[in-house]
Design a protein around this motif. Structure first.
Motif, PDB file in Angstrom:
ATOM      1  N   ARG A 485     -12.277  16.058  22.828  1.00 38.23           N
ATOM      2  CA  ARG A 485     -12.250  14.339  23.266  1.00 38.23           C
ATOM      3  C   ARG A 485     -10.961  14.214  23.386  1.00 38.23           C
ATOM      4  O   ARG A 485     -10.266  14.895  23.840  1.00 38.23           O
ATOM      5  N   LEU A 486     -10.648  13.057  24.006  1.00 36.32           N
ATOM      6  CA  LEU A 486     -10.273  12.089  24.392  1.00 36.32           C
ATOM      7  C   LEU A 486      -9.650  11.209  23.103  1.00 36.32           C
ATOM      8  O   LEU A 486      -9.985   9.607  23.228  1.00 36.32           O
ATOM      9  N   PRO A 487      -8.359  10.965  23.026  1.00 35.40           N
ATOM     10  CA  PRO A 487      -7.558  10.224  21.830  1.00 35.40           C
ATOM     11  C   PRO A 487      -7.173   8.851  22.965  1.00 35.40           C
ATOM     12  O   PRO A 487      -7.779   7.381  22.148  1.00 35.40           O
ATOM     13  N   PHE A 488      -7.386   9.130  23.756  1.00 39.83           N
ATOM     14  CA  PHE A 488      -6.675   7.870  24.525  1.00 39.83           C
ATOM     15  C   PHE A 488      -7.835   6.345  24.593  1.00 39.83           C
ATOM     16  O   PHE A 488      -8.419   5.726  25.193  1.00 39.83           O
ATOM     17  N   THR A 489      -9.295   7.111  24.642  1.00 42.63           N
ATOM     18  CA  THR A 489      -9.950   6.278  24.423  1.00 42.63           C
ATOM     19  C   THR A 489     -10.277   5.844  23.380  1.00 42.63           C
ATOM     20  O   THR A 489     -11.837   5.145  23.405  1.00 42.63           O
ATOM     21  N   ASP A 490      -9.961   5.625  23.086  1.00 40.59           N
ATOM     22  CA  ASP A 490     -10.291   5.292  21.097  1.00 40.59           C
ATOM     23  C   ASP A 490     -10.378   3.473  21.536  1.00 40.59           C
ATOM     24  O   ASP A 490      -9.260   3.227  22.393  1.00 40.59           O
ATOM     25  N   HIS A 491     -11.542   3.007  21.066  1.00 40.76           N
ATOM     26  CA  HIS A 491     -12.024   1.219  21.530  1.00 40.76           C
ATOM     27  C   HIS A 491     -10.140   0.827  20.864  1.00 40.76           C
ATOM     28  O   HIS A 491      -9.632  -0.453  21.170  1.00 40.76           O
ATOM     29  N   ARG A 492      -9.844   0.802  19.939  1.00 43.77           N
ATOM     30  CA  ARG A 492      -8.658   0.278  19.047  1.00 43.77           C
ATOM     31  C   ARG A 492      -7.450   0.376  20.225  1.00 43.77           C
ATOM     32  O   ARG A 492      -7.148  -0.209  20.373  1.00 43.77           O
ATOM     33  N   LEU A 493      -7.312   1.126  21.029  1.00 45.71           N
ATOM     34  CA  LEU A 493      -5.881   1.304  21.617  1.00 45.71           C
ATOM     35  C   LEU A 493      -6.247   0.418  22.821  1.00 45.71           C
ATOM     36  O   LEU A 493      -5.276  -0.401  23.127  1.00 45.71           O
TER      37      LEU A 493
END
Length: 615
Positions: A485-493
């Motif tokens: 899982r990749l937190p930095f690929t959250d579209h909000r960021l």
């Protein structure tokens, strides 16, 4: 995280044996169970391999059927609890605790717009009996694959190439010019657009959804997200922007910590993975065991042990380290190539493969990782060129911290035609451009340089090498039945960063300035204020000296060497490496990795038993 497959026919019955074979070839993606569903009077079959993460009970097994809708789904919808709560207020009832049922309810509530509500990584196919329609969708950054074939009278899809190549009539012939372009300029990737390295196989691009009509097999594809900047953040002060970003990243980590099975994090010693480990520890609390998994290269400049130790001292994880070795790589080259399905650009992907296996060996099925931060937040020093081109303020810190970032001048011969450059390189016995070692001219798409930093980040994140890196992560993790899982690929960021002034991303000579400021007081300064990026890169030169070079020599002298390569050039490159010219290391690795892919993926895939898709 799972493997999905399916076949739809306009007129004839689908061969169930073919779908079983497709899912069987992807058993590594889902060792916890298998499912097959037949509908539309035998003209549609959906298959599934399960890796049970959320609600691992049999009730959530797939293909999942509810209210006349059937779903086969790969990935996770991280905000499924919030969507479920909203749908409950709208009258929907649920019988499971998983996210698959939430997707179906969202489809019934919002139709094709349902994907706009999902925060996650996903690729799924959903059959609506009433509409006689197959709806397919892929997540915004393309973390999860969706490959498909439009054959004569049928439509087939799967999570991996090997599954589709098991179908009769699906050719394993490759697009050689495209392969050559990838080897020459990896940033152009093999993952852009709808086409793939196999002309017979296409892919649903990231952030796209498609509907396929049962009777005509007509396919209608739409883009549901384009990553537009968040307009409300443009005038935030640097202090407020850092605080807001920290809250968003914390929430992204919080969502990705949802799991009904053990989870942990990759820890490379860098800013990105370190930030995730620190935020995860804060969310979980000190009493919850949290595992980290690291690749080490002891005794070399590539080892990041000191930085890992500083993060571990602040977060107290249960640490697991592995030191990948070139001798073991050679022993495992066949499995590694089969798992990755396409040529691998760097030896760092084998190190990643080893780290993911280490997690599985220690009973951890879910890992958080820092992939994507560089391309979204400005983590590479070469971005300073675009930053300044767009009007960013220069600073002496750029030159002092990042050396040649602004002084890389193209040599005079770079503008010469490829054939003439190759002739000069061979005559002078100089040069490390891999195109010199290819037999034909390579036509590379020369896009104009990005006008500013935001354009450079958008290009790399949405239409560049990040897609290839995400594919590596998918195949290397799934080879060991591990979900990443990749937190930095959250579209909000991404939307947030795109909305900020460039100064807040790379001002005052700082890469990833926003993240550095957001992690002040959370991430140890030894890591937070480290200016030169190293990255998770094995000591490739050392590895060549320790055994890989001998393997390259054997490949170059093998009579079956691909016609792609100029044997004489690589013989010369090997001699130059022996003489101390380490600039040849990257090219020598590519020869070894590409020939391994041909021998251990392409040829076995072509030889495997073929199944008729239709009866």
């Amino acid at each position: 995280m799972c493997g999905i497959a399916g076949i739809m026919s306009a007129e004839r019955s689908v061969n169930a044996q073919a779908v079983r074979a497709m899912t069987g070839l992807m058993a590594h993606r889902g060792p916890d169970g298998a499912g097959l569903w037949e509908g539309a009077n035998g003209r549609l079959m959906l298959g599934h391999r399960r890796l049970a993460i959320i609600d691992p009970t049999p009730a959530s097994a797939q293909p999942f059927v509810a209210d006349g809708v059937t779903l086969t789904f790969n990935g996770e919808i991280y905000n499924y609890r919030e969507i479920r709560a909203e749908l409950t207020t709208r009258g929907h009832a649920f019988t499971t605790e998983g996210d698959a049922e939430v997707i179906i309810a969202a489809w019934r509530q919002w139709g094709e717009a349902c994907v706009e509500f999902f925060n996650g990584m996903f690729a799924f196919a959903l059959w609506d009996t009433d509409k006689r329609q197959l709806f397919c969708a892929r997540d915004r950054f393309g973390e999860k694959p969706f490959l498909y074939v439009r054959g004569v009278g049928f439509f087939a899809f799967a999570s991996e190439f090997k599954a589709l190549l098991a179908l009769e009539g699906v050719s394993s012939v490759i697009d050689t010019p495209r392969l050559a372009r990838f080897l020459t300029v990896p940033a152009d990737g093999l993952d852009r657009g709808e086409t793939t390295l196999f002309p017979a196989i296409r892919q649903l691009p990231p952030a796209h959804a498609a509907s396929i009509d049962l009777d005509t097999l007509t396919m209608r594809s739409t883009c549901y997200w384009s990553g537009q900047p968040a307009p409300e953040v443009r005038h935030l002060s640097a202090h407020d922007a850092a605080n807001t970003f920290r809250d968003l990243l914390t929430d992204s980590v919080r969502l990705r910590l949802r799991s009904d099975v053990p989870l942990g994090s990759c820890l490379s010693g860098g800013l990105d993975s370190g930030a995730i480990v620190c935020l995860a520890r804060h969310e979980l609390g000190e009493s919850v065991p949290y595992h980290t998994f690291s690749g080490r290269f002891p005794g070399t400049s590539a080892d990041e042990g000191a930085y890992m130790e500083s993060i571990a001292a602040a977060t107290h994880p249960i640490r697991h380290d592995i030191a990948p070795k070139p001798s073991v790589l050679l022993d495992e080259l066949a499995q590694f190539a089969w798992a990755n399905e396409l040529p691998v650009d760097s030896a760092s992907q084998y190190a990643q493969y080893c780290v993911f296996r280490l997690a599985r060996q220690n009973g951890v099925k879910v890992l958080l990782d820092g992939q994507g931060a560089d391309e979204i937040l400005g983590g590479y020093e070469q971005y300073f060129t675009a930053y300044l081109r767009g009007g960013g303020r220069n600073s002496p810190l750029i030159a002092s911290r990042y050396g040649d970032a602004l002084t890389q001048v193209q040599p005079w011969h770079a503008a010469l035609p490829t054939g003439l450059r190759r002739l000069l390189a061979r005559s002078l016995n100089k040069g490390s451009d891999i195109s010199f070692g290819l037999t034909g001219d390579v036509r590379v798409e020369r896009r104009p340089p990005p006008a500013n930093l935001h354009e450079a980040l958008r290009r790399d994140a949405l239409d560049g090498f990040l897609g290839t890196l995400l594919r590596y992560g998918d195949r290397n993790s799934m080879a060991h039945s591990v979900e990443v899982r990749l937190p930095f690929t959250d579209h909000r960021l991404f939307e947030f960063a795109q909305g900020l002034p460039a100064e807040q991303l790379m001002g005052d000579g700082e890469t990833k300035r926003l993240l550095r400021q957001a992690m002040n007081g959370i991430l140890p300064d030894m890591v937070r204020l480290r200016w030169r990026k190293h990255g998770f890169v094995p000591p490739q030169v050392n590895w060549l000296h320790d055994g890989l070079l001998k393997a390259v020599e054997q490949v170059v002298e093998d009579p079956s060497l691909s016609a792609l390569w100029d044997r004489r050039w690589w013989r010369s490159a090997i001699r130059r490496f022996h003489a101390g010219d380490t600039t040849q290391a990257a090219g020598l690795w590519k020869v070894l990795a590409t020939e391994a892919w041909r021998a251990h993926f392409l040829e076995p895939a072509a030889r495997q038993h073929k199944f008729q898709p239709l009866l």
